[in-house]
Design an enzyme around this catalytic site. Structure first.
Site, PDB file in Angstrom:
ATOM      1  N   SER A  75      -4.566   0.427  -1.034  1.00 17.75           N
ATOM      2  CA  SER A  75      -3.169   0.182  -1.042  1.00 17.75           C
ATOM      3  C   SER A  75      -3.194   0.158   0.640  1.00 17.75           C
ATOM      4  O   SER A  75      -4.070   0.389   1.340  1.00 17.75           O
ATOM      5  CB  SER A  75      -2.356   1.431  -1.342  1.00 17.75           C
ATOM      6  OG  SER A  75      -2.708   2.127  -0.305  1.00 17.75           O
ATOM      7  N   ASP A  76      -2.194  -0.649   0.929  1.00 20.61           N
ATOM      8  CA  ASP A  76      -1.722  -0.400   3.027  1.00 20.61           C
ATOM      9  C   ASP A  76      -0.992   1.520   2.764  1.00 20.61           C
ATOM     10  O   ASP A  76      -0.576   1.306   1.949  1.00 20.61           O
ATOM     11  CB  ASP A  76      -0.359  -1.561   3.098  1.00 20.61           C
ATOM     12  CG  ASP A  76      -0.061  -1.726   4.722  1.00 20.61           C
ATOM     13  OD1 ASP A  76      -0.872  -0.612   5.880  1.00 20.61           O
ATOM     14  OD2 ASP A  76       0.386  -3.537   5.139  1.00 20.61           O
ATOM     15  N   TYR A  77      -1.164   1.213   3.822  1.00 18.78           N
ATOM     16  CA  TYR A  77      -1.011   2.608   4.699  1.00 18.78           C
ATOM     17  C   TYR A  77       0.194   2.844   3.535  1.00 18.78           C
ATOM     18  O   TYR A  77       1.367   2.970   4.329  1.00 18.78           O
ATOM     19  CB  TYR A  77      -0.824   3.717   6.472  1.00 18.78           C
ATOM     20  CG  TYR A  77      -2.590   3.161   6.622  1.00 18.78           C
ATOM     21  CD1 TYR A  77      -3.513   2.935   6.056  1.00 18.78           C
ATOM     22  CD2 TYR A  77      -2.496   4.277   7.982  1.00 18.78           C
ATOM     23  CE1 TYR A  77      -4.476   2.556   6.367  1.00 18.78           C
ATOM     24  CE2 TYR A  77      -3.994   4.118   8.550  1.00 18.78           C
ATOM     25  CZ  TYR A  77      -5.175   3.360   7.783  1.00 18.78           C
ATOM     26  OH  TYR A  77      -6.384   3.520   7.933  1.00 18.78           O
TER      27      TYR A  77
ATOM     28  N   ASN B 136      -2.233  -4.993  -0.153  1.00 18.76           N
ATOM     29  CA  ASN B 136      -1.266  -4.798  -0.852  1.00 18.76           C
ATOM     30  C   ASN B 136       0.088  -5.086   0.379  1.00 18.76           C
ATOM     31  O   ASN B 136      -0.362  -4.639   1.733  1.00 18.76           O
ATOM     32  CB  ASN B 136      -0.273  -4.372  -1.618  1.00 18.76           C
ATOM     33  CG  ASN B 136      -0.457  -2.972  -1.417  1.00 18.76           C
ATOM     34  OD1 ASN B 136      -1.399  -1.663  -0.758  1.00 18.76           O
ATOM     35  ND2 ASN B 136       1.279  -2.463  -0.761  1.00 18.76           N
TER      36      ASN B 136
ATOM     37  N   ALA C 279       1.818   2.477   1.168  1.00 21.56           N
ATOM     38  CA  ALA C 279       2.581   1.370   0.309  1.00 21.56           C
ATOM     39  C   ALA C 279       2.794   2.327  -1.237  1.00 21.56           C
ATOM     40  O   ALA C 279       3.827   2.549  -1.890  1.00 21.56           O
ATOM     41  CB  ALA C 279       1.940   0.589   0.306  1.00 21.56           C
TER      42      ALA C 279
END
Length: 272
Positions: free
Chosen positions: A204-206, A167, A208
């Site tokens: 997920s992006d880190y 994302n 997020a």
């Protein structure tokens, strides 16, 4: 050593999927450094991109990695955005052709035999944030979203059998992407068939997921953030377990989310 410990010394004995960065080469000491992706895009050579990604995949496979957090398929239209060099540029057709080539090269003929799971990011419309600022909202009408910014992602799913999606940090039409069920469940999985006949999971992006609480302010706590993200269709929390740990357990115990939703996410990862 890591995998041996997980298989032999933990309750469930499940090996890990180890991910690494690989936008311009495997990000590790001794690995080959390739040109930044914007430079690679200027060659207009999809065969070259596929060969580069294949080399990156071999180096990652040699050290036990399984998933690469690339390619960046954001179509970028604002040179102020700080991640322009990670993209294939402003043209959706070029980004589509080179992006699918990158996915094919990294994933190889078979994930089981010689491939690395590619992770297309950032879903979706991240390259035109307000003011060119990272994390800022995007303002894209539905037709332009589909015809321009979703084109590379759709091709990667339908034509290159993409294995993973990440994302974006931003919000789209007022909805943070990490909590956007219309993107990850209705469109990605429902309309495009992502993961329907092959491994396919969303990461997920880190941090997020916690950003739903700490930045976007749409969740009052980590438990609510976990429920929003998991319900939207994000299967794995990166870089480590946070909202998907004790806060998610608390949410399950409180009846905020069913175990069927959790089992579905687990099933996708185990399949991969």
């Amino acid at each position: 050593m890591i995998q041996r410990y997980l298989i032999e010394s933990t309750r469930l004995g499940i090996p890990a999927i180890i991910h690494e960065e690989c936008c311009a080469g495997f990000l590790a000491r001794g690995a080959t450094i390739f040109p930044q992706i914007l430079g690679v895009a200027s060659t207009w050579q999809s065969d070259l991109v596929e060969a580069m990604a294949r080399a990156i995949g071999r180096q990652m496979r040699a050290v036990g990695a399984h998933q690469g957090l690339s390619p960046v398929l954001d179509v970028v239209r604002d040179p102020r955005w700080g991640r322009v060099e990670e993209t294939f540029g402003e043209d959706p057709y070029l980004a589509t052709q080179l992006g699918t080539a990158y996915v094919r090269g990294l994933q190889g003929k078979s994930l089981a035999d010689d491939g690395i799971i590619a992770t297309a990011k950032h879903f979706a419309g991240y390259g035109v944030t307000e003011g060119g600022l990272n994390w800022a909202p995007t303002h894209i009408n539905p037709r332009e979203l589909r015809e321009v910014f979703l084109m590379p992602f759709e091709a990667a799913v339908r034509e290159a059998r993409l294995g993973s999606v990440m994302n974006g940090y931003h919000e789209l039409d007022g909805i943070p992407c990490a909590a956007n069920r219309a993107l990850f469940t209705d469109l990605l999985r429902g309309e495009w068939g992502f993961g329907s006949d092959r491994p396919g999971f969303v990461v997920s992006d880190y941090s997020a997921i916690d950003m739903l609480r700490a930045f976007h302010l749409v969740a009052p706590d980590k438990a609510a953030a976990a429920v929003e993200a998991l319900t939207a269709g994000i299967d794995i929390e990166l870089p480590q377990t946070d909202c998907y740990g004790q806060p998610l357990l608390d949410a399950i115990a409180a009846g905020w989310i069913s175990m069927e939703v959790v089992d579905q996410a687990v099933r996708r990862v185990l399949y991969a």
